[in-house]
Design a protein around this motif. Structure first.
Motif, PDB file in Angstrom:
ATOM      1  N   TRP A 112       0.705  -1.236   0.192  1.00 50.03           N
ATOM      2  CA  TRP A 112       0.099  -0.026  -0.099  1.00 50.03           C
ATOM      3  C   TRP A 112       0.654   1.285   0.113  1.00 50.03           C
ATOM      4  N   GLY A 113       1.935   1.334   0.899  1.00 56.73           N
ATOM      5  CA  GLY A 113       2.842   2.294   0.746  1.00 56.73           C
ATOM      6  C   GLY A 113       3.447   2.791  -0.442  1.00 56.73           C
ATOM      7  N   LYS A 144      10.223  13.101   1.343  1.00 58.77           N
ATOM      8  CA  LYS A 144      10.551  12.343   2.427  1.00 58.77           C
ATOM      9  C   LYS A 144       9.546  11.179   3.069  1.00 58.77           C
ATOM     10  N   VAL A 145       8.266  11.617   3.153  1.00 62.61           N
ATOM     11  CA  VAL A 145       7.282  11.029   3.503  1.00 62.61           C
ATOM     12  C   VAL A 145       7.197   9.676   2.463  1.00 62.61           C
ATOM     13  N   CYS A 146       7.291  10.264   1.191  1.00 65.52           N
ATOM     14  CA  CYS A 146       7.264   9.125   0.227  1.00 65.52           C
ATOM     15  C   CYS A 146       8.170   8.028   0.275  1.00 65.52           C
ATOM     16  N   THR A 147       9.379   8.492   0.729  1.00 65.57           N
ATOM     17  CA  THR A 147      10.428   7.402   0.715  1.00 65.57           C
ATOM     18  C   THR A 147      10.169   6.443   1.821  1.00 65.57           C
ATOM     19  N   ALA A 151       9.348   2.436   1.389  1.00 65.20           N
ATOM     20  CA  ALA A 151       9.995   1.320   2.266  1.00 65.20           C
ATOM     21  C   ALA A 151       9.063   0.680   3.191  1.00 65.20           C
ATOM     22  N   ASN A 152       7.788   0.684   2.908  1.00 64.54           N
ATOM     23  CA  ASN A 152       6.681   0.028   3.654  1.00 64.54           C
ATOM     24  C   ASN A 152       6.707   0.342   5.208  1.00 64.54           C
ATOM     25  N   GLU A 153       7.111   1.458   5.712  1.00 62.97           N
ATOM     26  CA  GLU A 153       7.386   1.809   7.015  1.00 62.97           C
ATOM     27  C   GLU A 153       5.877   2.097   7.650  1.00 62.97           C
ATOM     28  N   PHE A 154       5.004   2.381   6.756  1.00 61.52           N
ATOM     29  CA  PHE A 154       3.518   2.634   7.250  1.00 61.52           C
ATOM     30  C   PHE A 154       2.563   1.523   6.867  1.00 61.52           C
ATOM     31  N   SER A 272      -3.936  11.076   9.685  1.00 61.67           N
ATOM     32  CA  SER A 272      -3.518  12.152   9.162  1.00 61.67           C
ATOM     33  C   SER A 272      -2.581  11.728   7.779  1.00 61.67           C
ATOM     34  N   LEU A 273      -1.980  10.653   8.016  1.00 62.10           N
ATOM     35  CA  LEU A 273      -1.309  10.124   6.915  1.00 62.10           C
ATOM     36  C   LEU A 273      -2.234   9.629   5.792  1.00 62.10           C
TER      37      LEU A 273
END
Length: 302
Positions: A112-113, A144-147, A151-154, A272-273
């Motif tokens: 998804w990210g 930076k958020v997109c990076t 990387a699947n962090e969210f 919010s994300l």
């Protein structure tokens, strides 16, 4: 059907065909208790005719019931992130006046990210920069958020009832795209619409207030979906959009949803994300303070 029972929208042929496809796709879930979705009556080159909704007043109970029914709409599923509604075979779509991409199954992102970053955030940055609503620093923050997204962090699980790769989402579910109506006026809807009975009977977790146990959506007030940008996505995206622009009884909607299809841990921290897409679309379309608002939200996740 009398003209007083219908609503006619005029737009480009492509926009109307996409909206009609989205309404029909979302409306399939009504047969299994999903949220009421306005019906398509006729579609011509420049006109879309749907059922007219006579507005009523939202109540806490109606909001709760709508949330539980929306969970079943999402659970109707989509094959992948970025999937178009059934019947739409182009990679080009729209969300209001903004472009909205769809992807083929062969090109779909499993994460998804990665999908969210590449298809729902990055494409709007240039337009927001060109209209002056986002500075280079703002754009750097979003990138930076997109990076981190890529990387699947969210990434997180879909709600419990969603068994497919993606949820079947409305895609533009701000408060103005849910109309509240007295159920007896919705004579065009299937009898199961808005009942969420399938979910209520199958879900192990139930926090439904005792006073809501005998809620009959055929007699009460119902939330009705209109004007979708329907797609395969994450259910939390729809839920987050409801938090924009002052949706009444929002917590009751969330509670109703969670009562039949429990949300993944940490979902409140991701609201919010998920809102970043609709905010950046506003920055792209309208400029002004929406760019700064987008950047402010993005800083929380950069």
């Amino acid at each position: 059907m009398k003209s007083m029972d219908t609503f006619t929208k005029t737009d480009s042929s492509a926009a109307l065909r996409l909206e009609a496809a989205g309404l029909r796709w979302l409306g399939e879930a009504m047969l299994h208790g999903g949220a009421h979705t306005v019906g398509v009556i006729d579609l011509t080159s420049y006109h879309l005719v749907t059922n007219r909704i006579t507005p009523s007043r939202i109540t806490a109970r109606a909001a709760y019931q709508f949330g539980s029914a929306l969970a079943l709409t999402h659970a109707a599923g989509a094959p992948y992130f970025g999937a178009p509604p059934r019947g739409w075979d182009s990679c080009k779509g729209n969300m209001g006046r903004a472009p909205l991409s769809f992807v083929s199954e062969d090109d779909a992102e499993r994460s998804w990210g990665a999908f969210y970053a590449q298809e729902r955030l990055l494409p709007y940055l240039e337009g927001a920069r060109n209209n002056g609503s986002m500075s280079l620093s703002d754009i750097d923050t979003v990138e930076k958020v997109c990076t981190r997204l890529i990387a699947n962090e969210f990434d997180s699980e879909q709600p419990q009832l969603v068994s497919s790769a993606a949820s079947r989402i409305h895609g533009d579910l701000w408060s103005g795209n849910v109309l509240w109506a007295d159920a007896p006026t919705l004579t065009w809807a299937p009898s199961m619409a808005g009942s969420s009975l399938t979910a209520s009977r199958s879900c192990k977790k139930s926090t439904r207030p005792a006073s809501y146990e005998n809620t009959d959506p055929a007699r009460g007030i119902c939330g009705v979906l209109i004007d979708p940008a329907a797609q395969g996505g994450h259910a939390e995206t729809d839920l987050s959009y409801l938090g924009l622009f002052h949706q009444p009884h929002l917590n009751d909607i969330y509670a109703g949803y969670d009562s039949v299809s429990p949300l993944a841990p940490g979902w409140k921290e991701r609201v919010s994300l998920h809102q970043l897409h609709i905010l950046i679309v506003h920055a792209y379309l309208f400029g002004g303070g929406y760019g700064a608002q987008t950047a402010q939200v993005a800083r929380r996740y950069a």
